[in-house]
Design an enzyme around this catalytic site. Structure first.
Site, PDB file in Angstrom:
ATOM      1  N   HIS A 145       0.838  -1.194   0.000  1.00 59.72           N
ATOM      2  CA  HIS A 145       0.000   0.000   0.000  1.00 59.72           C
ATOM      3  C   HIS A 145       0.877   1.250   0.000  1.00 59.72           C
ATOM      4  O   HIS A 145       1.438   1.629   1.024  1.00 59.72           O
ATOM      5  CB  HIS A 145      -0.942  -0.031   1.223  1.00 59.72           C
ATOM      6  CG  HIS A 145      -1.859   1.133   1.278  1.00 59.72           C
ATOM      7  ND1 HIS A 145      -2.154   1.796   2.438  1.00 59.72           N
ATOM      8  CD2 HIS A 145      -2.533   1.794   0.293  1.00 59.72           C
ATOM      9  CE1 HIS A 145      -2.976   2.795   2.174  1.00 59.72           C
ATOM     10  NE2 HIS A 145      -3.218   2.808   0.878  1.00 59.72           N
ATOM     11  N   ASN A 196      -4.555   4.206   6.716  1.00 61.00           N
ATOM     12  CA  ASN A 196      -5.884   4.727   6.389  1.00 61.00           C
ATOM     13  C   ASN A 196      -6.835   4.711   7.582  1.00 61.00           C
ATOM     14  O   ASN A 196      -7.744   5.538   7.658  1.00 61.00           O
ATOM     15  CB  ASN A 196      -6.496   3.960   5.210  1.00 61.00           C
ATOM     16  CG  ASN A 196      -6.094   4.601   3.885  1.00 61.00           C
ATOM     17  OD1 ASN A 196      -5.681   5.765   3.853  1.00 61.00           O
ATOM     18  ND2 ASN A 196      -6.203   3.856   2.815  1.00 61.00           N
TER      19      ASN A 196
HETATM   20  P1  NAD Z   1      -7.180   5.386 -10.992  1.00 59.75           P
HETATM   21  O1  NAD Z   1      -8.641   5.383 -11.239  1.00 59.75           O
HETATM   22  O2  NAD Z   1      -6.423   6.648 -11.143  1.00 59.75           O
HETATM   23  O3  NAD Z   1      -6.478   4.292 -11.914  1.00 59.75           O
HETATM   24  C1  NAD Z   1      -6.984   3.012 -12.091  1.00 59.75           C
HETATM   25  C2  NAD Z   1      -6.473   2.488 -13.423  1.00 59.75           C
HETATM   26  O4  NAD Z   1      -6.887   1.143 -13.562  1.00 59.75           O
HETATM   27  C3  NAD Z   1      -7.021   3.252 -14.631  1.00 59.75           C
HETATM   28  O5  NAD Z   1      -5.955   3.689 -15.451  1.00 59.75           O
HETATM   29  C4  NAD Z   1      -7.878   2.213 -15.361  1.00 59.75           C
HETATM   30  O6  NAD Z   1      -7.854   2.359 -16.778  1.00 59.75           O
HETATM   31  C5  NAD Z   1      -7.171   0.946 -14.933  1.00 59.75           C
HETATM   32  N1  NAD Z   1      -7.980  -0.249 -15.091  1.00 59.75           N
HETATM   33  C6  NAD Z   1      -9.302  -0.435 -14.824  1.00 59.75           C
HETATM   34  N2  NAD Z   1      -9.662  -1.691 -15.130  1.00 59.75           N
HETATM   35  C7  NAD Z   1      -8.548  -2.314 -15.588  1.00 59.75           C
HETATM   36  C8  NAD Z   1      -8.273  -3.617 -16.064  1.00 59.75           C
HETATM   37  N3  NAD Z   1      -9.230  -4.554 -16.132  1.00 59.75           N
HETATM   38  N4  NAD Z   1      -7.016  -3.914 -16.466  1.00 59.75           N
HETATM   39  C9  NAD Z   1      -6.053  -2.983 -16.407  1.00 59.75           C
HETATM   40  N5  NAD Z   1      -6.239  -1.719 -15.958  1.00 59.75           N
HETATM   41  C10 NAD Z   1      -7.480  -1.402 -15.570  1.00 59.75           C
HETATM   42  O7  NAD Z   1      -7.008   4.789  -9.533  1.00 59.75           O
HETATM   43  P2  NAD Z   1      -5.790   5.033  -8.513  1.00 59.75           P
HETATM   44  O8  NAD Z   1      -6.111   6.212  -7.668  1.00 59.75           O
HETATM   45  O9  NAD Z   1      -4.506   4.941  -9.231  1.00 59.75           O
HETATM   46  O10 NAD Z   1      -5.979   3.751  -7.570  1.00 59.75           O
HETATM   47  C11 NAD Z   1      -5.460   2.489  -7.921  1.00 59.75           C
HETATM   48  C12 NAD Z   1      -5.409   1.618  -6.689  1.00 59.75           C
HETATM   49  O11 NAD Z   1      -4.553   2.223  -5.715  1.00 59.75           O
HETATM   50  C13 NAD Z   1      -6.758   1.448  -5.989  1.00 59.75           C
HETATM   51  O12 NAD Z   1      -6.826   0.175  -5.447  1.00 59.75           O
HETATM   52  C14 NAD Z   1      -6.720   2.521  -4.905  1.00 59.75           C
HETATM   53  O13 NAD Z   1      -7.584   2.253  -3.841  1.00 59.75           O
HETATM   54  C15 NAD Z   1      -5.270   2.447  -4.508  1.00 59.75           C
HETATM   55  N6  NAD Z   1      -4.724   3.649  -3.858  1.00 59.75           N
HETATM   56  C16 NAD Z   1      -5.042   4.889  -4.310  1.00 59.75           C
HETATM   57  C17 NAD Z   1      -4.492   6.007  -3.692  1.00 59.75           C
HETATM   58  C18 NAD Z   1      -4.802   7.403  -4.166  1.00 59.75           C
HETATM   59  O14 NAD Z   1      -4.507   8.353  -3.433  1.00 59.75           O
HETATM   60  N7  NAD Z   1      -5.343   7.579  -5.357  1.00 59.75           N
HETATM   61  C19 NAD Z   1      -3.595   5.850  -2.622  1.00 59.75           C
HETATM   62  C20 NAD Z   1      -3.250   4.550  -2.206  1.00 59.75           C
HETATM   63  C21 NAD Z   1      -3.834   3.456  -2.823  1.00 59.75           C
END
Ligand code: NAD
Length: 331
Positions: A145, A196
């Site tokens: 994470h 978190n």
């Molecule tokens: P995001 O929406 O910016 O990106 C997600 C990506 O996944 C997109 O580019 C989308 O096209 C892609 N995607 C969707 N379905 C897919 C598939 N079947 N195959 C391949 N790619 C696919 O989301 P994010 O903010 O980058 O979050 C990603 C992960 O990280 C989540 O699990 C989120 O909870 C976690 N996270 C996010 C944050 C944050 O601050 N944004 C912080 C820590 C953890």
């Protein structure tokens, strides 16, 4: 398990959104090759632009050498085919959207495509044990994470599911440390892990104070930044409690806890913003009004400010570790 050392040149990141492109940039800026996969071609193009901007920023700040900067893009390969992206990798970091069924689908595919690579999920809080349930050998599934922006914020929580191999988790932690991150192995697979849970408890109360009209958003943020937030990077929670005195802490807790918002549903003020589709910077409005702000400029400014804090954090790491001054008294 623990078969061989993780080769840092053999990493794939799955999902090129906010977190995926930032995690991939971390590897490429360290001088390692990394492959990046997304189902959406336009996300890959956007990721390439964003990663170039990150490398330019790090170069301008003196954190990336000239050669590493010039060759940065050569170290990243972009894929819309998962098999090609994960061919002979040692480590896969999944960062697709926060949807547990989608994550399970991806892990099931990764199980078929990779033999013994470590399969890591960047989920913000889903159960690693549940995600690992679709993999034949769940001992190789683990949470990593990262915190946004992942190329700057040091922490990576390494979360063990019930079947995760102990040695794998600890070696992965060492590997992340060697990339310049600060890895903490989380022994219990509980929702939200540590970061978190603490962050959400604080944010919940802040939204509640806002809804109660105790202060406006600027003043609440000012209280955090200039007050207890100012101390947090230096003292954390428990060093601060010990230095203030547990007796003082306990006296405050004994009358204050019953006053805090102990709701169990999402905060009504946040729910109302979601209903109005006021999601924050990405829609122009959230708690604040961002309609006149260029999001890229805002991100660049955020990174610049955080990099100054990172300088201090890294300097502090080089000094005498305060852990040498004490041993843990309670667990
Ligand atoms: P995001 O929406 O910016 O990106 C997600 C990506 O996944 C997109 O580019 C989308 O096209 C892609 N995607 C969707 N379905 C897919 C598939 N079947 N195959 C391949 N790619 C696919 O989301 P994010 O903010 O980058 O979050 C990603 C992960 O990280 C989540 O699990 C989120 O909870 C976690 N996270 C996010 C944050 C944050 O601050 N944004 C912080 C820590 C953890």
């Amino acid at each position: 398990m623990s078969k061989k050392a993780i080769n840092p040149d053999k990493t794939a990141v799955v999902g090129a959104g906010t977190m995926g492109h930032g995690i991939a940039a971390t590897f490429a800026m360290k001088g390692y090759r990394v492959s990046l996969y997304d189902i959406d071609e336009s996300q890959l193009q956007k990721a390439e632009q964003q990663m170039t901007a990150i490398a330019d920023r790090f170069y301008a700040e003196g954190r990336l050498g000239q050669e590493a900067h010039q060759t940065f893009n050569d170290r990243i390969s972009y894929h819309n085919d998962l098999a090609a992206a994960t061919e002979s990798v040692d480590l896969v970091i999944e960062a697709v959207s926060e949807d547990v069924d989608l994550k399970k689908e991806i892990f099931s595919e990764l199980d078929q495509l990779t033999d013994d690579a470590i399969l890591a999920s960047n989920t913000s809080g889903f159960s690693i044990t549940e995600i690992a349930s679709v993999v034949q050998n769940p001992y190789r599934v683990v949470g990593t994470h990262w915190f946004n922006p992942p190329y700057i914020v040091p922490l990576v929580e390494v979360v063990k599911g019930t079947a995760t191999d102990d040695r794998l988790a600890s070696e992965l932690g060492d590997f992340l440390d060697s990339l310049g991150k600060t890895a903490v192995v989380i022994e219990k697979d509980i929702p939200g892990y540590i970061g978190n849970r603490i962050q959400m408890a604080m944010t919940y109360e802040a939204f509640s104070l806002l809804a109660e009209g105790v202060a406006n958003a600027e003043d609440i943020d000012k209280v955090v930044k200039a007050g207890f937030g100012f101390r947090l990077p230096v003292l954390g929670i428990f060093e601060k409690a010990d230095q203030s005195g547990i007796d003082v802490h306990h006296a405050v807790e004994s009358y204050l806890m019953k006053e805090l918002d102990r709701g169990t549903d999402p905060d009504p003020a946040a729910s109302q913003l979601v209903e109005m589709e006021h999601y924050g910077v990405k829609t122009g409005r959230g708690v604040y009004d961002w309609t006149n702000i260029d999001p890229d400029a805002l991100k660049a400014q955020r990174d610049e400010d955080l990099l100054r804090l990172l300088d201090v954090y890294e300097e502090d790491l080089d000094q005498t570790a305060p852990e040498e001054w004490y041993t843990t008294n309670i667990r």
